[in-house]
Write a protein that holds these residues in place. Structure first.
Motif, PDB file in Angstrom:
ATOM      1  N   ALA A  32       0.809  -1.228   0.000  1.00 55.92           N
ATOM      2  CA  ALA A  32       0.000   0.000   0.000  1.00 55.92           C
ATOM      3  C   ALA A  32       0.835   1.268   0.000  1.00 55.92           C
ATOM      4  O   ALA A  32       0.320   2.344  -0.306  1.00 55.92           O
ATOM      5  N   THR A  34       3.381   3.963   2.252  1.00 54.19           N
ATOM      6  CA  THR A  34       3.187   4.637   3.536  1.00 54.19           C
ATOM      7  C   THR A  34       3.112   6.127   3.297  1.00 54.19           C
ATOM      8  O   THR A  34       3.918   6.680   2.549  1.00 54.19           O
ATOM      9  N   LYS A  77       1.299  11.739  -0.707  1.00 57.38           N
ATOM     10  CA  LYS A  77       0.860  11.025  -1.900  1.00 57.38           C
ATOM     11  C   LYS A  77      -0.012  11.950  -2.743  1.00 57.38           C
ATOM     12  O   LYS A  77      -1.107  12.339  -2.319  1.00 57.38           O
ATOM     13  N   THR A 244      -2.216   2.560   4.840  1.00 61.79           N
ATOM     14  CA  THR A 244      -1.098   3.452   4.524  1.00 61.79           C
ATOM     15  C   THR A 244      -0.530   4.176   5.736  1.00 61.79           C
ATOM     16  O   THR A 244       0.470   4.876   5.622  1.00 61.79           O
TER      17      THR A 244
END
Length: 343
Positions: A32, A34, A77, A244
């Motif tokens: 996933a 982080t 992200k 995450t």
């Protein structure tokens, strides 16, 4: 479909990397990524493969983004979502900013803005500068902030230009969620198309916010369980890429705890720590790690921790990209060999 069991080989008869990954039994857990922050912005399709570099509205922000990530070490992200006929407003840009609220947490805190298109870059710049603890004018955007903390956002990758599998398998999942599930959730669920999430070998892949969980290899018959959370959590085991808020080996341990604890586990405040791991050259994956997951019940009634040992248990052949002539690589698979509650 025959696959030679060599470290690297080629597969000509399959077009989609996600079909190879699924057929060979690749476990998506621990993939996933982080992050502590998400920045998600509406940008109309079509999206080229290098949309962040090619879109004029975004390209001007890349210098600040790189400074934020590489100089300041901020785990952020970035993603883009497609405007929606029902949700979106002509002449305005929506922006989601999610952030980790504390060391132990269960879901990301959400801020949503709907700003005039001409103000979008200035808003992103203000958020970046705030993260770098520099002077910023974020307060002037308060008038555009939306009160939507009660809304769950499901974001499905349909970014065909990055990998064919995301368009081929992500689009039907997106359409079903958007058409059948979003309208029946009394305004508490929205569904979006998003740019590349990473891990297209797990297409269709989805981000569930504000929880921050990633899912992959999704099938239509598990959407009820994913959305409504009514049934055994074990039915989602093989689709879970991880939470995450944790790192790779912590994610592997966390899934095992969730499978034992049930749905309530998702609401517990959590934090992870790698206690020990095999030393390997940079770029290689360790064969084992020992981790600790601390957790607290939301009402404070339970404070405890788990410790786990993660060990490699084999490898499968997987493809990272869809292509006419596909290159396969060996990917280590892991299991939780020990899990104990320590406090």
């Amino acid at each position: 479909m025959q696959i030679k069991q060599t470290h690297k080989t080629h597969l000509i008869d399959c077009r989609f990397c996600s079909l190879v990954s699924k057929a060979n039994g690749e476990d998506p857990i621990g993939t996933a990524g982080t992050c502590d922050h998400w920045l998600i912005m509406e940008i109309p399709q079509p999206w080229p493969e290098e949309v962040f570099e090619e879109n004029p509205a975004i390209r001007s922000l890349m210098g600040l983004f790189e400074e934020l990530v590489f100089k300041h070490g901020i785990k952020l992200k970035p993603m883009l979502i497609a405007p929606d006929r029902e949700y979106s407003h002509a002449g305005f840009t929506r922006l989601f900013y999610y952030y980790r609220p504390a060391k132990l947490f269960s879901q990301f805190e959400k801020q949503e803005f709907v700003v005039p298109e001409s103000e979008a870059a200035a808003l992103v710049t203000a958020i970046f500068k705030q993260l770098m603890q520099q002077p910023n004018d974020l307060s002037k955007f308060q008038q555009y902030q939306q009160q939507t903390s009660h809304i769950r956002e499901l974001m499905v990758c349909t970014h065909t230009q990055v990998d064919l599998a995301c368009g081929r398998f992500g689009t039907p999942i997106y359409r079903r969620l958007r058409k059948e599930y979003a309208p029946s959730c009394n305004g508490k669920l929205r569904v979006w198309q998003t740019t590349h999430i990473d891990g297209h070998q797990f297409a269709p892949t989805l981000v569930d916010l504000p929880q921050g969980c990633l899912w992959g290899h999704l099938e239509s018959d598990v959407l009820d369980l994913l959305v409504k959370r009514d049934g055994s959590v074990s039915g989602l085991r093989q689709y879970y890429r991880g939470w995450t808020g944790l790192s790779k080996f912590e994610q592997i341990a966390e899934r095992e705890i969730w499978m034992q604890s049930g749905w309530n586990w998702l609401d517990y405040l959590k934090a992870g720590k790698v206690l020990a791991t095999e030393e390997v050259p940079e770029g290689e994956e360790a064969d084992w790690a020992e981790v600790r997951i601390d957790f607290v019940a939301t009402d404070g009634s339970t404070t405890s921790a788990y410790e786990a040992r993660i060990e490699v248990c084999g490898e499968v052949m997987s493809a990272y990209n869809s292509a006419k002539e596909m290159e396969l690589e060996a990917v280590k698979q892991y299991r939780v060999s020990r899990l104990v509650k320590v406090e």
